[in-house]
Design a protein around this motif. Structure first.
Motif, PDB file in Angstrom:
ATOM      1  N   ARG A 159       0.832  -1.207   0.000  1.00 57.11           N
ATOM      2  CA  ARG A 159       0.000   0.000   0.000  1.00 57.11           C
ATOM      3  C   ARG A 159       0.866   1.255   0.000  1.00 57.11           C
ATOM      4  O   ARG A 159       0.615   2.205  -0.766  1.00 57.11           O
ATOM      5  CB  ARG A 159      -0.917  -0.015   1.218  1.00 57.11           C
ATOM      6  CG  ARG A 159      -1.952   1.090   1.223  1.00 57.11           C
ATOM      7  CD  ARG A 159      -2.825   0.991   2.464  1.00 57.11           C
ATOM      8  NE  ARG A 159      -3.946   1.914   2.407  1.00 57.11           N
ATOM      9  CZ  ARG A 159      -4.802   2.102   3.385  1.00 57.11           C
ATOM     10  NH1 ARG A 159      -4.692   1.410   4.501  1.00 57.11           N
ATOM     11  NH2 ARG A 159      -5.794   2.961   3.258  1.00 57.11           N
ATOM     12  N   SER A 177       2.725   1.558  -3.330  1.00 57.97           N
ATOM     13  CA  SER A 177       1.809   2.030  -4.375  1.00 57.97           C
ATOM     14  C   SER A 177       1.698   3.549  -4.358  1.00 57.97           C
ATOM     15  O   SER A 177       1.743   4.209  -5.408  1.00 57.97           O
ATOM     16  CB  SER A 177       0.415   1.427  -4.171  1.00 57.97           C
ATOM     17  OG  SER A 177       0.413   0.040  -4.392  1.00 57.97           O
ATOM     18  N   ASP A 205       0.413  -7.203   2.119  1.00 55.16           N
ATOM     19  CA  ASP A 205      -0.852  -6.668   1.612  1.00 55.16           C
ATOM     20  C   ASP A 205      -0.802  -6.452   0.099  1.00 55.16           C
ATOM     21  O   ASP A 205      -1.141  -5.376  -0.407  1.00 55.16           O
ATOM     22  CB  ASP A 205      -1.227  -5.360   2.326  1.00 55.16           C
ATOM     23  CG  ASP A 205      -1.618  -5.582   3.771  1.00 55.16           C
ATOM     24  OD1 ASP A 205      -2.122  -6.676   4.087  1.00 55.16           O
ATOM     25  OD2 ASP A 205      -1.410  -4.670   4.593  1.00 55.16           O
ATOM     26  N   ARG A 246      -3.665  -4.923  -1.772  1.00 60.18           N
ATOM     27  CA  ARG A 246      -4.014  -3.529  -1.531  1.00 60.18           C
ATOM     28  C   ARG A 246      -3.231  -2.573  -2.443  1.00 60.18           C
ATOM     29  O   ARG A 246      -3.143  -1.378  -2.173  1.00 60.18           O
ATOM     30  CB  ARG A 246      -3.793  -3.169  -0.060  1.00 60.18           C
ATOM     31  CG  ARG A 246      -4.653  -3.998   0.883  1.00 60.18           C
ATOM     32  CD  ARG A 246      -4.528  -3.555   2.314  1.00 60.18           C
ATOM     33  NE  ARG A 246      -5.235  -2.301   2.561  1.00 60.18           N
ATOM     34  CZ  ARG A 246      -5.307  -1.715   3.758  1.00 60.18           C
ATOM     35  NH1 ARG A 246      -4.709  -2.277   4.788  1.00 60.18           N
ATOM     36  NH2 ARG A 246      -5.942  -0.596   3.918  1.00 60.18           N
ATOM     37  N   ASP A 260      -2.564  -0.111  -5.490  1.00 57.94           N
ATOM     38  CA  ASP A 260      -3.455   0.891  -6.053  1.00 57.94           C
ATOM     39  C   ASP A 260      -4.003   0.431  -7.400  1.00 57.94           C
ATOM     40  O   ASP A 260      -3.397  -0.391  -8.097  1.00 57.94           O
ATOM     41  CB  ASP A 260      -2.684   2.204  -6.226  1.00 57.94           C
ATOM     42  CG  ASP A 260      -3.604   3.369  -6.520  1.00 57.94           C
ATOM     43  OD1 ASP A 260      -4.105   3.977  -5.560  1.00 57.94           O
ATOM     44  OD2 ASP A 260      -3.826   3.660  -7.712  1.00 57.94           O
TER      45      ASP A 260
END
Length: 295
Positions: free
Chosen positions: A173, A176, A214, A217, A219
């Motif tokens: 995350r 990103s 993650d 997650r 983008d």
């Protein structure tokens, strides 16, 4: 230089001697010299003390309320394997179930630990695991607060201590957002150092083991997906082991409408992700017992 006296890799010498006399000795990960700084690894404070011993203890406590119920159904699974094929039909994963039941006879906790986690721990601590698709890629999935990131951090630490090689943790995350900032088109504009996407990705291509936390997650920007795909492709080409965590298995991501990985239309990448060794954050017995309940 002294190692930890109980270290199984260096026996307290502080260095690991290679069986090949032509290869140099390596500094053991149990020594201060062999350990990376927490900032260099990138591990958040929450995961810096993670190891398998602590994780098993936490997991056993979390599962204590229904562990007995699961273990009481082992006999039903043994009966299933013992019945004739013409009566029950082919049992998908019969060999895996047989191995699990065999392990349970030695240590019942194998049935309570997360499905696939024993293999991950063995690989991280001893290097012993047969990867079905050749590349050392792990996919650890489970819902929020299931312990997937803690388990992955424990594997990261154990692998580093065993091999003495560098490791890195990355929040997908956060990465990103950094990639988006590199394109100068994000309202928050945080790229004060004027880093390019290459500046962000290159340092992640070479660590001995990389944990991408993650993964699901990332983008939705297709440029973010392309950069992450390039990173995974590079590590695959160099045969560098990688850990991915997510809330769902890879097939579920592919089915999400408009997911950036699906929009990349990169069949090779999706095939590699599907071929990863799986760890699911549920007791190993639960999926099999759920099958018994199906009509």
């Amino acid at each position: 230089m002294k190692g930890r006296p109980d270290c199984p890799r260096c026996q307290g010498r502080g260095v690991i001697l290679d069986p090949d006399p032509l290869k140099p000795a390596r500094i053991c990960g149990c020594t201060p010299e062999g350990q990376q700084d927490a900032a260099e690894v990138g591990l958040p404070a929450r995961y810096r003390e993670a190891d398998f011993t602590r994780f098993w203890k936490w997991w056993n406590n979390a599962q204590a309320s229904h562990a007995r119920t699961l273990l009481d159904r082992v006999g039903d699974l043994e009966d299933l394997l013992a019945r004739p094929l013409d009566e029950v039909g082919e049992v998908e994963g019969r060999e895996e179930l047989g191995k699990l039941l065999q392990a349970l006879r030695r240590r019942p906790e194998h049935g309570i630990r997360p499905a696939g986690a024993e293999g991950l721990a063995q690989w991280a601590t001893s290097g012993k695991h047969r990867f079905r698709h050749g590349w050392e890629l792990w996919w650890i999935h489970g819902p929020a607060q299931s312990g997937r990131s803690t388990l992955a951090a424990a594997a990261l630490r154990a692998w580093s201590e065993r091999t003495g090689r560098s490791v890195r943790y990355v929040s997908v995350r956060a990465l990103s957002q950094a990639i988006k900032d590199a394109y100068y088109d994000v309202r928050s504009y945080q790229n004060q150092a004027f880093q390019s996407v290459r500046d962000l990705i290159e340092p992640l291509e070479t660590p001995g083991l990389l944990l991408l936390d993650d993964w699901d997650r990332m983008d939705s920007d297709i440029r973010v997906a392309a950069a992450l795909a390039q990173l995974v492709d590079h590590r695959y080409s160099e045969e560098l082991p990688t850990l991915l965590t997510a809330a769902v298995p890879p097939e579920a991501l592919e089915r999400r409408e408009g997911h950036p990985l699906a929009r990349l239309d990169d069949a090779s990448l999706l095939e590699r992700l599907r071929g990863a060794e799986r760890v699911e954050m549920v007791p190993a017995l639960k999926p099999w017992i759920d099958r018994l309940a199906r009509p």
